[in-house]
Each structure stands twice: as structure tokens, then as C-alpha cells.
Design a protein around this motif. Sequence first.
Motif, PDB file in Angstrom:
ATOM      1  N   LEU A 180     -20.396 -38.888 -12.327  1.00 29.70           N
ATOM      2  CA  LEU A 180     -19.163 -39.618 -12.623  1.00 29.70           C
ATOM      3  C   LEU A 180     -18.728 -40.372 -11.373  1.00 29.70           C
ATOM      4  O   LEU A 180     -18.750 -39.824 -10.271  1.00 29.70           O
ATOM      5  N   ARG A 181     -18.294 -41.642 -11.554  1.00 28.47           N
ATOM      6  CA  ARG A 181     -17.915 -42.486 -10.415  1.00 28.47           C
ATOM      7  C   ARG A 181     -16.559 -43.131 -10.665  1.00 28.47           C
ATOM      8  O   ARG A 181     -16.195 -43.431 -11.807  1.00 28.47           O
ATOM      9  N   LEU A 182     -15.876 -43.389  -9.562  1.00 25.32           N
ATOM     10  CA  LEU A 182     -14.633 -44.170  -9.607  1.00 25.32           C
ATOM     11  C   LEU A 182     -14.549 -45.050  -8.367  1.00 25.32           C
ATOM     12  O   LEU A 182     -14.831 -44.602  -7.256  1.00 25.32           O
ATOM     13  N   LEU A 183     -14.156 -46.296  -8.572  1.00 26.66           N
ATOM     14  CA  LEU A 183     -13.848 -47.226  -7.486  1.00 26.66           C
ATOM     15  C   LEU A 183     -12.427 -47.735  -7.698  1.00 26.66           C
ATOM     16  O   LEU A 183     -12.106 -48.243  -8.780  1.00 26.66           O
ATOM     17  N   GLY A 184     -11.591 -47.595  -6.689  1.00 25.26           N
ATOM     18  CA  GLY A 184     -10.209 -48.032  -6.838  1.00 25.26           C
ATOM     19  C   GLY A 184      -9.518 -48.197  -5.501  1.00 25.26           C
ATOM     20  O   GLY A 184     -10.169 -48.379  -4.465  1.00 25.26           O
TER      21      GLY A 184
ATOM     22  N   VAL B 128     -11.229 -46.956  -2.105  1.00 24.15           N
ATOM     23  CA  VAL B 128     -11.435 -45.545  -2.460  1.00 24.15           C
ATOM     24  C   VAL B 128     -12.646 -45.439  -3.376  1.00 24.15           C
ATOM     25  O   VAL B 128     -12.768 -46.188  -4.355  1.00 24.15           O
ATOM     26  N   CYS B 129     -13.534 -44.503  -3.044  1.00 20.66           N
ATOM     27  CA  CYS B 129     -14.716 -44.243  -3.851  1.00 20.66           C
ATOM     28  C   CYS B 129     -14.779 -42.740  -4.131  1.00 20.66           C
ATOM     29  O   CYS B 129     -14.702 -41.936  -3.198  1.00 20.66           O
ATOM     30  N   ALA B 130     -14.906 -42.356  -5.394  1.00 16.35           N
ATOM     31  CA  ALA B 130     -14.958 -40.938  -5.759  1.00 16.35           C
ATOM     32  C   ALA B 130     -16.177 -40.665  -6.619  1.00 16.35           C
ATOM     33  O   ALA B 130     -16.558 -41.493  -7.457  1.00 16.35           O
ATOM     34  N   THR B 131     -16.792 -39.508  -6.412  1.00 15.70           N
ATOM     35  CA  THR B 131     -17.990 -39.119  -7.151  1.00 15.70           C
ATOM     36  C   THR B 131     -17.895 -37.653  -7.540  1.00 15.70           C
ATOM     37  O   THR B 131     -17.506 -36.811  -6.730  1.00 15.70           O
ATOM     38  N   LEU B 132     -18.260 -37.337  -8.784  1.00 20.98           N
ATOM     39  CA  LEU B 132     -18.367 -35.962  -9.247  1.00 20.98           C
ATOM     40  C   LEU B 132     -19.753 -35.800  -9.858  1.00 20.98           C
ATOM     41  O   LEU B 132     -20.120 -36.531 -10.781  1.00 20.98           O
TER      42      LEU B 132
ATOM     43  N   GLY C 288     -20.212 -30.720  -7.688  1.00 20.95           N
ATOM     44  CA  GLY C 288     -19.853 -31.226  -6.366  1.00 20.95           C
ATOM     45  C   GLY C 288     -19.056 -32.511  -6.465  1.00 20.95           C
ATOM     46  O   GLY C 288     -19.415 -33.411  -7.230  1.00 20.95           O
ATOM     47  N   GLY C 289     -17.967 -32.588  -5.709  1.00 18.01           N
ATOM     48  CA  GLY C 289     -17.119 -33.777  -5.754  1.00 18.01           C
ATOM     49  C   GLY C 289     -16.740 -34.259  -4.369  1.00 18.01           C
ATOM     50  O   GLY C 289     -16.709 -33.483  -3.404  1.00 18.01           O
ATOM     51  N   GLU C 290     -16.448 -35.548  -4.282  1.00 18.74           N
ATOM     52  CA  GLU C 290     -15.960 -36.114  -3.033  1.00 18.74           C
ATOM     53  C   GLU C 290     -15.103 -37.335  -3.335  1.00 18.74           C
ATOM     54  O   GLU C 290     -15.328 -38.052  -4.311  1.00 18.74           O
ATOM     55  N   ILE C 291     -14.095 -37.533  -2.494  1.00 22.54           N
ATOM     56  CA  ILE C 291     -13.250 -38.725  -2.553  1.00 22.54           C
ATOM     57  C   ILE C 291     -13.247 -39.330  -1.153  1.00 22.54           C
ATOM     58  O   ILE C 291     -12.808 -38.687  -0.197  1.00 22.54           O
ATOM     59  N   LEU C 292     -13.742 -40.543  -1.025  1.00 20.29           N
ATOM     60  CA  LEU C 292     -13.837 -41.217   0.266  1.00 20.29           C
ATOM     61  C   LEU C 292     -12.818 -42.348   0.331  1.00 20.29           C
ATOM     62  O   LEU C 292     -12.776 -43.192  -0.568  1.00 20.29           O
TER      63      LEU C 292
ATOM     64  N   GLU D 238      -9.817 -35.025  -0.149  1.00 15.34           N
ATOM     65  CA  GLU D 238     -10.349 -36.338   0.205  1.00 15.34           C
ATOM     66  C   GLU D 238     -10.712 -36.463   1.684  1.00 15.34           C
ATOM     67  O   GLU D 238     -10.218 -35.734   2.537  1.00 15.34           O
ATOM     68  N   THR D 239     -11.590 -37.420   1.951  1.00 17.54           N
ATOM     69  CA  THR D 239     -12.024 -37.756   3.298  1.00 17.54           C
ATOM     70  C   THR D 239     -11.485 -39.132   3.652  1.00 17.54           C
ATOM     71  O   THR D 239     -11.669 -40.084   2.895  1.00 17.54           O
ATOM     72  N   ILE D 240     -10.823 -39.248   4.804  1.00 17.08           N
ATOM     73  CA  ILE D 240     -10.229 -40.510   5.235  1.00 17.08           C
ATOM     74  C   ILE D 240     -10.938 -40.992   6.490  1.00 17.08           C
ATOM     75  O   ILE D 240     -10.977 -40.283   7.501  1.00 17.08           O
ATOM     76  N   PHE D 241     -11.491 -42.194   6.431  1.00 16.85           N
ATOM     77  CA  PHE D 241     -12.131 -42.807   7.587  1.00 16.85           C
ATOM     78  C   PHE D 241     -11.145 -43.782   8.229  1.00 16.85           C
ATOM     79  O   PHE D 241     -10.766 -44.792   7.622  1.00 16.85           O
ATOM     80  N   PHE D 242     -10.727 -43.489   9.444  1.00 18.83           N
ATOM     81  CA  PHE D 242      -9.838 -44.399  10.168  1.00 18.83           C
ATOM     82  C   PHE D 242     -10.618 -45.650  10.559  1.00 18.83           C
ATOM     83  O   PHE D 242     -11.846 -45.631  10.660  1.00 18.83           O
ATOM     84  N   ASP D 243      -9.903 -46.725  10.779  1.00 18.58           N
ATOM     85  CA  ASP D 243     -10.532 -47.965  11.214  1.00 18.58           C
ATOM     86  C   ASP D 243     -11.338 -47.722  12.488  1.00 18.58           C
ATOM     87  O   ASP D 243     -10.869 -47.054  13.412  1.00 18.58           O
TER      88      ASP D 243
END
Length: 283
Positions: A245-249, A201-205, A143-147, A118-123
Motif C-alpha cells: 500500500l502506498r500514499l503520496l501527499g 510525504v511518502c508512506a508505505t505499508l 511493516g510500515g513507514e512514513i517519510l 514517522e521519519t522527518i528529514f531536515f533540509d
Amino acid sequence: MLAGQFQGASNQAWLSLRFAGDQGTTRLLDRAHYGPLRVQKALYPEHVSICHAIIVHPPGGVVGGDELTIKASVDQGAHAFLTTPGAAKWYRANGKVSGQHVQLQVADAATLEWLPQETIFFDHAHVTLEHQVELQGDARYIGGEILCFGRTASGESFNGGRVSQQTSIRRDGKLVWFEQGMLDGGGAAMQSRLGLAGCTVCATLIVAGKSFPASLVQQLRDLASQLTGGKASVGATQIKSLLVLRLLGHSSELARQWMMQAWQIVRPELLGHAAHIPRIWNT
């Protein structure tokens, strides 16, 4: 590729990789880097035909002004799997924009799996992300990513800063997928149903290379509903030979579980190989 072509500011780093087949074995033939971005060695946890490589950024985090460039090419018939040893952390901006530029090339009959953690964006981070994939012929790509927006485990929200993102996938030069967006910390898009809808959190595959049967797409939707139990919004859409594929949580752990289980369903169908969970994901 010459280091002098990329050298400039001291906060710039690049990595270039080339994978090729050699009588049934995928080898990491070319490896070059500048700055703190590298791959230590090729790994074969499942079969010699599939080369795993772990991309390491030793500082562990990215500050304002840092620029990371990753280039990887997979020659005909080869199969490469790329991941990272832990979460990518993008720190609070210091008045400068930081960025990551990923360029992936996959030849005919080759496969590339791009599944970083996962990728974490600090404030108040200010980040630009660019992801370009070039496929040839019957190339296959996962290809996947978790933001993650803000360090929610520490009680931090993403109230300031900006994240810009652009992703493109081309096959034989023809654009088959393109999306771009810009999210301002604390802005309206973070609450809008057209944006994050209040999620953190937003994830895409994305899976390219085959049109999947409707039964498999429904299986993925059912899995998501069972796994999330209403704790996240999920979706699965097939566009010709592209599956998105998408996820929002609100949980990166839940997003990781969802992505791994979806990958375990999709990979055998696309590649004919069971999904081998990298040991680094469990450390």
C-alpha cells in the motif's frame, strides 16, 4: 552478541532483541544495547501472546555521522509488535552521512509487526536507510513507514542533502520484495511523476504472509479515496502473498490516519486479531 563487536565511533548505537513463545506468552528473552538505543520493558496492552516493545532513541534526533543498528528476531510461534514513541528526526548533515540499519528475522509460524512513527528529514540531511526482513516458512510480517521530506509545518523544504533507501524481504532465502532509491534534495526526482511528484510525504505499508481476496484490496482502495478526498495519491497492489500500500501527499497526519485505518482492516484478516492502537501513538 558482544559490545566490543559494535563499538567504534562514539556516535554508533545498536540494539538487539529476541522474542520467544512460552506456553502461549510471547516474552522478550534477550535484550542488549550499546549507546543511546534501547527498549525499556515488554508491554502487553492486548494479550499475553502479543509482546509490544517501544524502541527509544533518547537523543531524539540523529546528526551526521550517527549510525543506528536495530536487530530483532522472533522465534517460532511468537508475536512481537515494535514501534517508537515519536517521530524520528534526521538533522542537517555536518559533512558526514548518517544511517539506520534494520535487520529483522521471523521464524516459521511467528509474527512481527514493525510500525514506527514517522521519519522527518531536515533540509540538507544526508541519510542512508537499510531495511532487511528474513521470513521462514509461514512467518507473517506487517511493516510500515512514513517519510517526511523537510519540516513543512515550519515552512522548510527539502532543498539539499540526500536520502538513500534499500528494502528487501526474503522468505526461506528467496527474494520476494526489493526496492531501492536515492533522492537528492531539490533534485528532479522530487517533482517527477516517477518520484515524489511534488509531494513531501511518502508512506508505505507492506503485508507479507497471505494472498488477500480482491474484495479486501478494493476495500482498502475505497477507504483511501474516502479518507484522502483527493488530497493524496494512493494505491494498493497485491503480488502473490505480498500486499503493498502506498500514499503520496503533503500531510503526515493524513498519512498516519490512512496507515492506521488500513492496518485496522488488514491485521484481522492476516492475524485474526483486531488492531489495537498503541497508546503511545496518541501522546
